[in-house]
Motif scaffolding. Structure first.
Motif, PDB file in Angstrom:
ATOM      1  N   PRO A 192       0.825  -1.206   0.000  1.00 17.31           N
ATOM      2  CA  PRO A 192       0.000   0.000   0.000  1.00 17.31           C
ATOM      3  C   PRO A 192       0.863   1.262   0.000  1.00 17.31           C
ATOM      4  O   PRO A 192       2.008   1.253   0.454  1.00 17.31           O
ATOM      5  N   ARG A 193       0.271   2.347  -0.487  1.00 18.21           N
ATOM      6  CA  ARG A 193       1.004   3.608  -0.633  1.00 18.21           C
ATOM      7  C   ARG A 193       0.962   4.418   0.658  1.00 18.21           C
ATOM      8  O   ARG A 193      -0.063   4.476   1.343  1.00 18.21           O
ATOM      9  N   VAL A 194       2.093   5.061   0.980  1.00 15.36           N
ATOM     10  CA  VAL A 194       2.182   6.052   2.042  1.00 15.36           C
ATOM     11  C   VAL A 194       2.864   7.276   1.452  1.00 15.36           C
ATOM     12  O   VAL A 194       3.967   7.166   0.892  1.00 15.36           O
ATOM     13  N   VAL A 195       2.208   8.431   1.547  1.00 17.63           N
ATOM     14  CA  VAL A 195       2.771   9.687   1.037  1.00 17.63           C
ATOM     15  C   VAL A 195       3.259  10.512   2.228  1.00 17.63           C
ATOM     16  O   VAL A 195       2.499  10.757   3.181  1.00 17.63           O
ATOM     17  N   ILE A 196       4.533  10.925   2.158  1.00 17.56           N
ATOM     18  CA  ILE A 196       5.119  11.768   3.199  1.00 17.56           C
ATOM     19  C   ILE A 196       5.822  12.946   2.530  1.00 17.56           C
ATOM     20  O   ILE A 196       5.946  12.995   1.309  1.00 17.56           O
ATOM     21  N   GLY A 197       6.289  13.883   3.320  1.00 22.73           N
ATOM     22  CA  GLY A 197       7.044  15.006   2.794  1.00 22.73           C
ATOM     23  C   GLY A 197       8.493  14.629   2.546  1.00 22.73           C
ATOM     24  O   GLY A 197       9.031  13.698   3.150  1.00 22.73           O
ATOM     25  N   GLU A 198       9.138  15.380   1.656  1.00 25.92           N
ATOM     26  CA  GLU A 198      10.534  15.112   1.334  1.00 25.92           C
ATOM     27  C   GLU A 198      11.426  15.302   2.556  1.00 25.92           C
ATOM     28  O   GLU A 198      12.379  14.545   2.770  1.00 25.92           O
ATOM     29  N   ALA A 199      11.113  16.293   3.387  1.00 25.70           N
ATOM     30  CA  ALA A 199      11.903  16.512   4.605  1.00 25.70           C
ATOM     31  C   ALA A 199      11.772  15.331   5.561  1.00 25.70           C
ATOM     32  O   ALA A 199      12.733  14.952   6.250  1.00 25.70           O
ATOM     33  N   ALA A 200      10.586  14.712   5.608  1.00 28.56           N
ATOM     34  CA  ALA A 200      10.385  13.551   6.465  1.00 28.56           C
ATOM     35  C   ALA A 200      11.227  12.375   6.000  1.00 28.56           C
ATOM     36  O   ALA A 200      11.758  11.613   6.818  1.00 28.56           O
ATOM     37  N   LEU A 201      11.359  12.203   4.672  1.00 30.86           N
ATOM     38  CA  LEU A 201      12.194  11.123   4.150  1.00 30.86           C
ATOM     39  C   LEU A 201      13.642  11.324   4.593  1.00 30.86           C
ATOM     40  O   LEU A 201      14.314  10.364   4.994  1.00 30.86           O
ATOM     41  N   ARG A 202      14.116  12.548   4.548  1.00 33.69           N
ATOM     42  CA  ARG A 202      15.514  12.795   4.934  1.00 33.69           C
ATOM     43  C   ARG A 202      15.701  12.540   6.434  1.00 33.69           C
ATOM     44  O   ARG A 202      16.780  12.130   6.872  1.00 33.69           O
ATOM     45  N   ALA A 203      14.644  12.748   7.198  1.00 30.94           N
ATOM     46  CA  ALA A 203      14.744  12.517   8.644  1.00 30.94           C
ATOM     47  C   ALA A 203      14.599  11.050   9.014  1.00 30.94           C
ATOM     48  O   ALA A 203      14.888  10.673  10.156  1.00 30.94           O
ATOM     49  N   SER A 204      14.162  10.221   8.076  1.00 32.31           N
ATOM     50  CA  SER A 204      13.882   8.816   8.399  1.00 32.31           C
ATOM     51  C   SER A 204      15.118   7.938   8.415  1.00 32.31           C
ATOM     52  O   SER A 204      15.061   6.796   8.887  1.00 32.31           O
ATOM     53  N   GLY A 205      16.233   8.432   7.882  1.00 31.49           N
ATOM     54  CA  GLY A 205      17.432   7.619   7.817  1.00 31.49           C
ATOM     55  C   GLY A 205      17.428   6.602   6.692  1.00 31.49           C
ATOM     56  O   GLY A 205      18.326   5.752   6.614  1.00 31.49           O
ATOM     57  N   LEU A 206      16.431   6.660   5.811  1.00 31.94           N
ATOM     58  CA  LEU A 206      16.350   5.690   4.716  1.00 31.94           C
ATOM     59  C   LEU A 206      17.269   6.034   3.554  1.00 31.94           C
ATOM     60  O   LEU A 206      17.589   5.173   2.728  1.00 31.94           O
ATOM     61  N   ILE A 207      17.678   7.309   3.463  1.00 35.51           N
ATOM     62  CA  ILE A 207      18.558   7.710   2.360  1.00 35.51           C
ATOM     63  C   ILE A 207      20.008   7.521   2.790  1.00 35.51           C
ATOM     64  O   ILE A 207      20.520   8.250   3.639  1.00 35.51           O
ATOM     65  N   GLN A 208      20.628   6.517   2.221  1.00 35.62           N
ATOM     66  CA  GLN A 208      22.021   6.222   2.482  1.00 35.62           C
ATOM     67  C   GLN A 208      22.705   5.935   1.148  1.00 35.62           C
ATOM     68  O   GLN A 208      22.035   5.649   0.160  1.00 35.62           O
ATOM     69  N   PRO A 209      24.026   6.019   1.087  1.00 35.80           N
ATOM     70  CA  PRO A 209      24.718   5.719  -0.176  1.00 35.80           C
ATOM     71  C   PRO A 209      24.359   4.316  -0.675  1.00 35.80           C
ATOM     72  O   PRO A 209      24.479   3.335   0.058  1.00 35.80           O
ATOM     73  N   GLY A 210      23.866   4.255  -1.895  1.00 34.06           N
ATOM     74  CA  GLY A 210      23.487   2.970  -2.470  1.00 34.06           C
ATOM     75  C   GLY A 210      22.057   2.562  -2.214  1.00 34.06           C
ATOM     76  O   GLY A 210      21.622   1.510  -2.695  1.00 34.06           O
TER      77      GLY A 210
END
Length: 869
Positions: free
Chosen positions: A209-227
């Motif tokens: 299922p889809r979850v829509v969040i803000g771009e700032a929230a994604l950066r705060a989630s720790g999910l963006i890492q190299p690779g």
């Protein structure tokens, strides 16, 4: 009827006195045909229904597909979310790249990835996460319940981010608006339900299922890492007044020219949902082939109806010939009648096919949010008309041509001495030409001509095989010892006598039964593969996005919380083809079956040893300490499809860099094990120093229980919130549901062909009505009782149904084996219950329809018929 005969004979006699008796004036032929048709269309019900059914199927499928493609084109801007979109995997656009896009128009960015949503209870679920900026959506609006400003719904409040959540996730994790959950290392609050997204179709089908969040929230989630496997998409909306198709093409061309090495995957509103369009094309082709199969089966009904028509008109033909009408005149008159009736049946089918898209919009508007644009599409209707016309002519010319050279005396004595001969070579050549035209139309109008050629070859083979089966039945029945029971003796005689129904019954019933058995066994094979074989061989989990630095710690958790479980892991990156043998990927001409490899990004890895489930079939694997120029190993089938040989060079864009490597070897991959394997495996030095994530599988010995798997899922996602877990049983369950729905749709569509088979069978039995009346009257006059005649007819139909059912079972099983083993690459599973029920159904259908057609005959008094003999 006598007046019709006399009038027809008078015009024929007048036509004889005019020049060229072998070339009758066309108006005379048309007037005679029109006068014959005034008596109505009795006996042509099956003819009309068969044509209408097949043409309606082809016209409706073509019109519905065209309405969808037109809707996608019309709504392309809303579906894509802008006039053009440029995507990158693993990395965001640089400041210069972003500035380039912003110089062309308004820009909005989104990031999409898979992640795990964790409820306070500890339960977790896979979600399709979409992080949007303040400009989303550039076109259209998101559906929210309750309706709130999107910025407010996604904003941070007291350290908790907002989210718009698909109701399916709320049900799965037992959440409601106001409740909190976690994704990665960030906490979220359900602020609103997400009921629709304007750009959902452009992203394809997701796993969760889809979850829509803000771009700032994604950066705060720790999910963006190299690779990390994150897809960044930048939508561009052109200024008002500059949104023409050419402006859109110029935009894409300009970005590709000014930023050639970025690795952008570009799409425009002119192809907003290419994967959906490709799937629509493939499914349309399948349904068109089903409709064509119905039309071909219906062609047998056309031939039966025309043969019966010629037999009913033998008195008229005799009178026409006795006053001097040539065989060509007789042929043209009745061809004109059949053509007129064929046009009527085709028109009925076109009317239904043209109306269906309008009905589909009304029926599916709330169920399937597809942008249908119903209209009258001349090309699709013309194609269906051509199919119907060619089918009519291909199956009608042969039986009509037989009347050309039959002498008048033979026509009068046909009850007692029926004469069977081949038509003249001209009529046989015309039949072959029309059949070739029908086959050529099927091939050249197809989405995939290879599949169309297979269908044409299979149809020809089926016709020949069924004709041989019918001939074999008649030959065997004629040579079997005569049984003592008079009923059985009469049944055997009916099977092989001149004018027997055997060829028509075997052909009409056999075609439909072969299709039914084939689909039944393919469905059974797929279901067994999903329900039994794949779970037994597949791992319990796939874990994605394991950071390289956390791999050992993750392996330690698996050893502690799942003792005895086996973990395998490999590095994983995403890359897209930049060039092959020096030719840019977009310029390559590749077999349509393998075009997918050049679209978008593919998973790649590197390894020192040959991966499990693979074996090198050509070339050599590199040494474990190899340090030379980058090398790559290819899947054997894909490599050959791309025209690669050992030593050829390819370039793959990974993390914004073009990696060039030489083909070192080809591998045969056992994909059915569901282990970790990739189409491309590079030598380890190809990605030295590049950031990457790991992909891991975890398998419980003997297969894990639900309790074991859910416990491990809670521990793993709690300890490693950035890792994505895919539970294989859930994926297979979803796949099984999709396949079940698809199989249901295929059965419904194939029901058209089966309906045509039933119609043709009924028509074949009706075509023999006159002869059966004659035989029944003679036998009853000689003292046969109704019970004895009924037993004889039942034995005849049972014998024909049994032989045809056995043939359909054998050929359908062979066809299903070829499709599953040769095309789909899965193990064939014979389902005796399903196949047996199909065969028994065919047998029962033959007996019921046969007896239903003869019941009225048996109840008639002989006197009325004897007076007319």
């Amino acid at each position: 009827m006598a007046s019709t005969h006399a009038s027809s004979a008078g015009e024929a006699s007048a036509a004889r006195s005019r020049p060229g008796p072998h070339r009758p004036p066309l108006p005379v032929v048309l007037r005679l045909a029109a006068r014959e048709l005034r008596g109505g269309v009795r006996g042509f019900a099956v003819f009309l229904l068969c044509l209408a059914l097949g043409v309606a199927a082809i016209a409706s499928v073509g019109s519905l597909a065209r309405s969808l493609t037109e809707g996608l084109s019309r709504e392309g801007r809303a579906i894509l979310g802008g006039d053009a979109a440029f995507a990158l995997v693993h990395r965001e656009a640089s400041a210069d790249e972003r500035a380039l896009l912003e110089s062309k128009g308004r820009v909005s960015s989104i990031a999409t990835l898979r992640a795990m949503a964790r409820a306070p209870s500890g339960d977790a679920a896979l979600v399709e996460l979409k992080a949007v900026d303040g400009g989303w959506p550039l076109v259209g609006a998101a559906g929210l319940d309750p309706v709130v400003p999107l910025g407010d719904a996604l904003a941070e409040r007291d350290g908790v981010w907002g989210a718009a959540v698909d109701p399916a996730l709320l049900a799965r994790l037992e959440l409601k608006p106001g409740d909190r959950f976690a994704i990665g290392s960030a906490d979220f609050e359900v602020r609103t339900r997400l009921t629709s997204e304007p750009d959902r179709l452009s992203g394809g089908v997701g796993f969760g299922p889809r979850v829509v969040i803000g771009e700032a929230a994604l950066r705060a989630s720790g999910l963006i890492q190299p690779g990390s496997l994150v897809r960044w998409t930048y939508r561009v909306a052109l200024p008002d007044g500059a949104r023409g198709d050419q402006a859109v093409r110029d935009l894409v061309t300009a970005v590709e020219r000014e930023a050639p090495d970025t690795g952008f995957e570009a799409r425009s509103r002119l192809n907003a949902a290419p994967q959906l369009e490709r799937n629509v094309g493939r499914f349309t082709e399948f349904l068109t082939i089903v409709g064509l199969a119905a039309l071909v089966v219906g062609g047998v009904g056309v031939a039966n109806a025309v043969s019966s028509f010629v037999e009913r008109k033998r008195a008229t033909i005799a009178i026409l010939k006795s006053v001097g009408a040539s065989g060509r005149t007789v042929f043209l008159i009745h061809l004109a009648e059949v053509a007129a009736l064929g046009a009527l049946g085709t028109a009925l089918g076109l009317a239904v096919g043209a109306a269906l898209p309008f009905g589909a919009v009304a029926a599916l508007r709330e169920i399937v949010p597809l942008p249908l644009a119903p209209s009258l599409y001349p090309r699709e209707l013309a194609l269906a008309f051509a199919y119907g016309t060619l089918t009519t002519l291909a199956f009608a010319v042969w039986p009509l041509g037989r009347a050309h050279d039959v002498p008048v005396a033979a026509l009068f004595r046909e009850h007692v001495a029926p004469e069977r001969r081949l038509p003249r070579p001209a009529y046989m050549a015309a039949t072959a030409a029309f059949a070739a035209g029908l086959a050529a139309l099927a091939v050249f109008a197809a989405y995939d001509r290879r599949i169309a050629l297979i269908f044409v070859a299979a149809a020809i083979a089926a016709f020949v095989a069924l004709r041989l089966v019918a001939w074999g039945i008649m030959w065997g029945a004629a040579r079997l010892p005569r049984p003592r029971r008079i009923e059985l003796k009469l049944a055997l005689a009916n099977i092989h006598r001149p004018g027997a129904l055997t060829p028509s019954v075997v052909l009409s019933l056999g075609l439909g039964l072969v299709l039914l058995v084939t689909l039944t066994l393919i469905d059974a094979s797929i279901r067994r593969q999903i329900a039994n074989e794949l779970p037994a061989r597949a791992p319990s989990f796939f874990f994605l996005d394991i950071p390289s630095g956390d791999r050992d710690r993750f392996a330690q958790l698996i050893r502690q919380d799942a003792p005895g479980a086996t973990m395998e892991s490999v590095p994983m990156l995403r890359g897209s083809f930049a060039s092959i043998k020096g030719t840019p990927a977009e310029e390559l001409k590749v077999d349509p079956e393998y075009r997918w490899a050049l679209r978008g990004d593919r998973g790649v890895t590197f390894a020192a040893d040959v991966p499990k489930g693979s074996s090198v079939v050509e070339g050599e694997w590199w040494p474990a300490d190899y340090a030379g120029e980058p090398l790559v190993s290819f899947d054997e089938k894909l490599g050959k499809a791309l025209g690669l040989k050992i030593g050829d060079e390819i370039a793959v864009n990974v993390l914004g860099r073009a990696i060039t490597a030489k083909v070192a070897n080809f591998r045969k991959i056992a994909w059915e094990t569901l282990g970790i394997n990739f189409f491309m495996v590079f030598s380890p030095n190809a990605f030295a120093g590049a950031p990457y994530m790991n992909l891991a599988t975890v398998s419980f010995p003997g297969g894990g229980s639900d309790a074991q798997e859910f416990a491990l899922l809670r521990e793993a996602t709690g300890a490693f919130p950035s890792i994505t877990a895919i539970r294989v049983k859930d994926a297979l369950s979803s796949l099984s549901e999709v396949i079940g729905n698809l199989a249901l749709a295929i059965r419904a569509a194939s029901g058209v062909t089966l309906a045509a088979s039933v119609l043709v069978l009924a028509g074949a039995l009706a075509a023999g009505h006159r002869r059966r009346v004659y035989e029944a009257v003679i036998l009853k006059t000689l003292g046969a009782t109704r019970k004895r005649l009924l037993s004889a007819f039942a034995a005849e139909y049972a014998f024909l149904g049994l032989i045809t059912a056995a043939f359909g079972l054998a050929v359908g099983s062979l066809a299903a084996w070829g499709v599953t083993e040769g095309v789909m690459g899965i193990d064939f599973a014979f389902d005796p219950l399903g196949a047996g029920l199909a065969a028994l159904g065919a047998l029962a259908l033959t007996i019921v329809l046969g007896l239903a057609g003869t019941w009225r005959i048996l109840g008639e008094k002989p006197a009325r018929h004897l007076r007319n003999m």
